[in-house]
Scaffold this motif. Structure first.
Motif: not given
Ligand code: DAH
Length: 311
Positions: A28-56
């Motif tokens: 349970k603990e391990f799953a929790n921590s993995l899910n948190m990392q996955k969320d954090a990655f997805n958020k960072a990924f989306e915001s970077k995509v937005k930034e790059l699109n604006a630059l383009a």
């Protein structure tokens, strides 16, 4: 990055795979921590995509701005509307003579539009101007003359002003539209410095500036706000005074009204011991005569084929 982390053999995917060998609290603990990392990655990924699109997009716009061919060569190019072009030419003449440009409201009151211009309530001359009323007091101004009153109430002589703008009357036919434009002129000096001769000379020069080689004549007329008053004609620009359909065989075209400011008008604005003259003209009429436009209404239909002739 996403493939590296969340792809089939991505680092986080591999971690998730370890879950199947785990049990209970640990799992349970391990799953929790993995899910948190996955969320954090997805958020960072989306915001970077937005930034790059604006630059383009920025880059693309910069590049296009350097390529004028980006704009469609067949795009329709505008032109100044003949009424505004005529207005500009009129204004140009009077600016050169040091006239100021004054503006007033389109919604006027009875006092400024009529009363102070020596047009009391029951005066028959009010019928000359079919008025749009809102109520007893408020109306759409029927002429630019109320700006004379506003300017005189706000300042002291000497005054040298023109006031260009829209006016409204209940009228519609070949030569009338419910909205049209006028330019009004007013000159006021202390003492008896100006008179009809000054008015006559300035308007003669002005009409020659506008229409070229024309003859100018003054005909006695009546306006409540001027005394004496005159209407001004130019020799017909179409037939050069020979007589044609447009000038109704007279050889003359009426182009403006004018006169020496009536003492009653000065009384209304509290001026004493001054002299002045005024004039008023219809801009559409000038434009029609300058460009041989047969139907006034065509100026307001928004048909691009008309404008295209004025490029
Ligand atoms: N206000 C008049 C009109 O709209 C035009 C006019 C005539 C203005 C004579 C003047 C003037 O200032 O002196 O019909």
């Amino acid at each position: 990055m996403r493939v590296k982390i969340l792809g089939k053999k991505g680092s986080l995917t591999l971690e998730f795979a370890k879950l199947k060998d785990m049990q209970g609290e640990e799992k349970k603990e391990f799953a929790n921590s993995l899910n948190m990392q996955k969320d954090a990655f997805n958020k960072a990924f989306e915001s970077k995509v937005k930034e790059l699109n604006a630059l383009a997009l920025d880059e693309k716009m910069k590049e296009n701005a350097q390529h004028f061919s980006y704009f469609d060569e067949n795009a329709q190019v505008g032109a100044l509307h003949p009424v505004m072009a005529t207005m500009d030419k009129i204004i140009e003449y009077f600016l050169a003579l040091n006239f100021s440009i004054e503006k007033g409201p389109l919604i006027e009151d009875d006092f400024h539009n009529f009363e102070a211009l020596n047009l009391p309530k029951s005066h028959p001359a009010r019928d000359m101007q079919d008025t749009f009323y809102f109520d007893d007091k408020r109306l759409l101004r029927t002429h630019t003359s109320p700006v004379q009153i506003r300017t005189m109430l706000a300042t002291k002589p000497p005054i040298r002003m023109i006031t260009p703008g829209a006016v409204f009357r209940r009228d519609l036919d070949l030569t009338h539209t419910p909205m049209f434009h006028q330019v009004e002129g007013l000159v006021v000096e202390e003492g008896q410095k100006v008179n009809f001769a000054n008015l006559k000379s300035i308007l003669e020069e002005f009409l020659i500036f506008m229409f070229g080689d024309v003859r100018v004549r003054f005909r006695p007329s009546f306006f409540p706000f001027t005394e004496p008053s005159a209407e001004v004609d130019i020799s017909c620009v179409f037939c050069k005074g020979q007589g044609c359909r447009v000038c109704k065989q007279t050889g003359w075209l009426e182009v403006l009204g004018c006169g020496v400011v009536d003492p009653n008008v000065f009384k209304f604005v509290g001026y004493e011991n001054v002299s002045g003259y005024a004039f008023g003209l219809g801009v559409e009429r000038f434009a029609m005569l300058l460009h041989e436009i047969p139907d006034l209404r065509s100026l307001f239909e928004g048909d691009l084929r008309l404008l295209e002739q004025f490029k």
